[in-house]
Scaffold this active site. Structure first.
Site, PDB file in Angstrom:
ATOM      1  N   GLU A   1       0.677  -1.198   0.085  1.00 49.57           N
ATOM      2  CA  GLU A   1       0.205   0.014   0.180  1.00 49.57           C
ATOM      3  C   GLU A   1       1.226   0.782  -0.135  1.00 49.57           C
ATOM      4  O   GLU A   1       0.463   1.780  -0.602  1.00 49.57           O
ATOM      5  CB  GLU A   1      -0.735  -0.211   1.491  1.00 49.57           C
ATOM      6  CG  GLU A   1      -1.972   0.293   1.125  1.00 49.57           C
ATOM      7  CD  GLU A   1      -3.383   0.842   1.774  1.00 49.57           C
ATOM      8  OE1 GLU A   1      -4.181   0.329   1.101  1.00 49.57           O
ATOM      9  OE2 GLU A   1      -3.329   1.156   3.539  1.00 49.57           O
TER      10      GLU A   1
ATOM     11  N   HIS B   1       7.215 -27.197   1.521  1.00 48.68           N
ATOM     12  CA  HIS B   1       6.287 -28.328   1.657  1.00 48.68           C
ATOM     13  C   HIS B   1       5.634 -27.720   0.383  1.00 48.68           C
ATOM     14  O   HIS B   1       4.586 -28.756  -0.311  1.00 48.68           O
ATOM     15  CB  HIS B   1       5.311 -29.224   2.008  1.00 48.68           C
ATOM     16  CG  HIS B   1       6.781 -30.262   3.235  1.00 48.68           C
ATOM     17  ND1 HIS B   1       7.634 -31.119   2.842  1.00 48.68           N
ATOM     18  CD2 HIS B   1       7.701 -29.134   3.891  1.00 48.68           C
ATOM     19  CE1 HIS B   1       8.575 -30.908   3.332  1.00 48.68           C
ATOM     20  NE2 HIS B   1       8.516 -30.069   4.257  1.00 48.68           N
TER      21      HIS B   1
ATOM     22  N   LYS C   1     -13.792   1.484  -3.648  1.00 47.83           N
ATOM     23  CA  LYS C   1     -14.066   1.536  -2.843  1.00 47.83           C
ATOM     24  C   LYS C   1     -15.261   2.254  -3.439  1.00 47.83           C
ATOM     25  O   LYS C   1     -17.248   2.502  -2.989  1.00 47.83           O
ATOM     26  CB  LYS C   1     -14.209   2.944  -1.654  1.00 47.83           C
ATOM     27  CG  LYS C   1     -12.881   2.137  -0.439  1.00 47.83           C
ATOM     28  CD  LYS C   1     -12.518   3.117   0.710  1.00 47.83           C
ATOM     29  CE  LYS C   1     -11.396   2.560   1.445  1.00 47.83           C
ATOM     30  NZ  LYS C   1     -11.037   3.405   2.125  1.00 47.83           N
TER      31      LYS C   1
HETATM   32  O1  LIG Z   1      -9.073   3.027   9.550  1.00 53.57           O
HETATM   33  P1  LIG Z   1      -9.780   2.824   8.399  1.00 53.57           P
HETATM   34  O2  LIG Z   1     -10.290   4.273   8.372  1.00 53.57           O
HETATM   35  O3  LIG Z   1     -11.237   1.955   8.349  1.00 53.57           O
HETATM   36  O4  LIG Z   1      -8.974   2.218   7.258  1.00 53.57           O
HETATM   37  C1  LIG Z   1      -8.795   0.734   7.036  1.00 53.57           C
HETATM   38  C2  LIG Z   1      -7.733   0.987   5.993  1.00 53.57           C
HETATM   39  O5  LIG Z   1      -8.882   1.565   4.357  1.00 53.57           O
HETATM   40  C3  LIG Z   1      -7.307   1.787   3.479  1.00 53.57           C
HETATM   41  O6  LIG Z   1      -8.070   3.409   4.577  1.00 53.57           O
HETATM   42  C4  LIG Z   1      -7.909   1.217   2.835  1.00 53.57           C
HETATM   43  O7  LIG Z   1      -8.626   1.193   2.514  1.00 53.57           O
HETATM   44  C5  LIG Z   1      -6.069   1.641   4.333  1.00 53.57           C
HETATM   45  O8  LIG Z   1      -5.231   1.536   4.265  1.00 53.57           O
HETATM   46  C6  LIG Z   1      -6.915   1.024   6.237  1.00 53.57           C
HETATM   47  O9  LIG Z   1      -5.680   0.264   6.457  1.00 53.57           O
END
Ligand SMILES: O=P(O)(O)OC[C@H]1O[C@](O)(CO)[C@@H](O)[C@@H]1O
Length: 619
Positions: A398, A427, A532
């Site tokens: 990331e 394995h 998203k």
């Molecule tokens: O802690 P949050 O805001 O729920 O985000 C969870 C995860 O989602 C992300 O933003 C990626 O969508 C990550 O960087 C982060 O760790």
């Protein structure tokens, strides 16, 4: 000994030469750096000149019976031994070693990289002083302050960190000693933690729980880290009656991540159905005034802990995100912080050779040509470190997986990370690593202490179970090397809060330095937004499909619709495939939706709702 030399004019020629099976233990290669990371660098291949160091080679290293050293070529194993000794990094206080001898960088390469490292060290220094190191989001990047609050750029931040740590310790003590009790638990105390969070709000706590929780922790932990209903049901079912003595920790920096929100709603429903009051057992870890924070405040949850704006999810293990669950499991979080602080101190040093994070970044750059051309396979030879590779997967991918560099050039950077544990993986996929496509470098994580003192025994004369594990690691390392596969080895004495804290800090810094070397922003994740957003669009389309079906199903007689008709009425003909998938998914889940025809031939499908809701039409 034969040496292979010559100038390659294209990367493909180079790759061909470099990766063909060597007749001898593979010599190290010299690479010339282009001024920017580019796949088509001109490189020459010659033998590395090794510094002359210790001469006292242990007897076992001079054997020629397979693996490396092999083939009776004294000069090669001697040179390799010198390289091993010459480049070995050791942190005495932490009991941590780093061996980069099986990565083939040369002195010339290191020299050429120097200016980039100087810039990276400057960037890290600025970052620690509070510069806006995440320019897209206009944020400071301060995870290093979490373990050395005195370094925070102002007193306010410093006291926020210190106060939060004190509050975590106090709360954890109160829970463990049952000063704070669940209202209706027969046990009279909290016995379980259910952690709800995803990504950086889950991976660190999961890794640390697996690595460090004692066999009988004061509170056991389980995780909901997805919006998979069956997975959630499973976690809740496993808790059974113990739901009454479960502390639910909801973790989300943003406070609005859908998977986490869904997990919370599902858990709250389970509490209602069990006649339990969620607010008396709920804890939130999130940014101040986020949706989650406001919900927790308004509903009067048991506790709230802050997640700071300047800590990213994937570097949040030393914030409340990682520390609270760890403390509740009886893990010494101050030791974790101490380990991380010691490593931070060491990795601030600006000499590559004595800075383990810089050494890692150097190896990554060499191994991947600075463009992610090879994958990082992380193999801890210790069951308790199983989740380290999963944790690193987010931290590295990331952070480094970026389309554009800081100057706006399209670079499509990144390093893919995978791995589970040794010797188990031997394995599974190590066959391919040894003999198949050479598109990776390995990081072995070695733990010297096999089991606590006083428990060991010899399962055959002179050999323990742990000796086998050791032998498997060393054997795999040698076998890979002898077939021109590069590897790094990180060694710790023991898996302790201190060494785990140090390893987290080591990789955080290595990622930061590497990001500077390739000139990208390691601290944002714009790519995640696309998925998203698309998920949101699918759910919005589903609502439109339902509205169209509802209207047709309220007619007398009911009007079953083809997929084309639904798509047309949704004004979404271009999304007909998605509409088909939405209907197939709802039909598989008994959603009052009747699909006639065969799902295998979508054109034949006609759909209507088993129930119509006139209110929805006239709303
Ligand atoms: O802690 P949050 O805001 O729920 O985000 C969870 C995860 O989602 C992300 O933003 C990626 O969508 C990550 O960087 C982060 O760790």
């Amino acid at each position: 000994m034969a040496s292979i030399s010559g100038i390659c004019t294209s990367s493909s020629t180079f790759k061909h030469q470099k990766r063909s099976p060597p007749l001898l233990p593979p010599p190290f290669t010299v690479r010339s750096l282009a001024s920017t990371p580019a796949p088509c660098q001109i490189r020459s291949r010659t033998l590395v000149s090794l510094h002359s160091v210790a001469r006292d080679i242990p007897a076992d290293l001079s054997r020629t019976d397979g693996g490396f050293p092999n083939k009776g070529l004294e000069k090669d194993w001697e040179a390799l031994w010198h390289r091993y000794v010459d480049w070995m990094y050791q942190h005495k206080e932490l009991g941590l070693f780093l061996d980069v001898s099986r990565i083939g960088f040369t002195g010339e390469f290191v020299e050429e990289m120097e200016p980039r490292f100087e810039a990276a060290f400057r960037a890290m220094k600025d970052l620690e002083k509070g510069a806006i190191a995440n320019p897209d989001e206009g944020r400071m990047v301060g995870h290093y302050w979490l373990r050395s609050p005195a370094l925070a750029p102002n007193l306010f931040l410093r006291s926020q960190i210190e106060d939060t740590l004190d509050a975590i310790c106090e709360f954890a003590d109160d829970i463990i000693t049952a000063k704070i009790k669940p209202p209706s638990s027969p046990a009279g105390r909290f016995t379980q933690i259910l952690s709800v969070g995803i990504g950086g709000s889950a991976l660190g706590p999961q890794f640390v729980a697996e690595a460090l929780a004692p066999d009988n922790p004061p509170l056991k932990i389980r995780f909901i880290d997805n919006t998979d209903p069956a997975g959630i049901d499973h976690q809740i079912a496993q808790l059974g009656q113990e739901l009454a003595s479960t502390l639910v920790i909801v973790i989300s920096k943003s406070g609005g991540t859908p998977e986490t929100r869904n997990g919370l709603l599902e858990v709250q429903k389970a509490f209602r159905e069990a006649g339990l009051e969620f607010s008396k057992q709920g804890v939130a870890i999130t940014q101040q005034n986020s949706l989650l924070d406001n919900t927790a405040r308004i509903e009067g949850w048991l506790a709230r802990f802050p997640m700071f704006d300047w800590v990213g999810g994937r570097t949040s293990e030393m914030s409340a995100v990682g520390l609270l669950p760890a403390a509740l499991q009886g893990i010494d979080i101050r030791e974790m912080l101490a380990g991380a602080a010691l490593m931070d101190e060491e990795t601030r040093n600006t000499t590559i050779k004595t800075n383990p994070a810089a050494l890692l970044a150097l190896c990554w750059y060499w191994a991947t040509d600075g463009v992610g051309s090879k994958d990082m396979v992380v193999i801890p030879y210790k069951d308790s470190l199983l989740l380290f590779s999963r944790y690193l997967q987010q931290l590295v991918m990331e952070s480094l997986g970026k389309e554009f560099d800081l100057a706006g050039n399209r670079v499509n950077q990144g390093i893919a990370v995978y791995g589970n544990k040794g010797s188990t993986d031997q394995h599974a996929y190590i066959q391919q690593l040894r003999e198949g496509v050479n598109n990776f470098f390995v990081t072995f994580i070695e733990v010297l202490r096999d089991r606590p003192p006083g428990h060991d025994w010899e399962l055959e004369p002179g050999v323990t179970c742990g000796d086998y594990l050791f032998g498997m690691l060393q054997g795999t390392r040698s076998a890979l090397y002898s077939n021109d596969r590069e590897s790094i080895t990180v060694t710790v004495q023991e898996v302790t809060p201190r060494s785990v804290g140090a390893m987290v800090a080591l990789y955080e810094r290595a990622v930061g330095i590497y990001a500077s070397l390739v000139n990208i922003n390691a601290y944002h994740q714009p790519g995640v937004e696309a998925g998203k957003k698309a998920a949101g669009e699918v759910l919005a389309l589903q609502k439109r499909v339902l509205a169209v079906l509802n209207e047709a199903s309220c007619k007398e007689p009911v009007e079953p619709l083809t997929l084309d008709e639904i798509a047309d009425r949704c004004h979404a003909s271009e999304h007909i495939e998605m509409i088909y998938k939405i209907i197939a998914h709802m039909a598989a889940n008994d959603r009052a939706l009747i699909a006639e025809g065969s799902c295998g031939s979508p054109r034949s499908v006609k759909v209507f709702l088993g129930e119509c809701n006139l209110d929805d039409i006239y709303a």
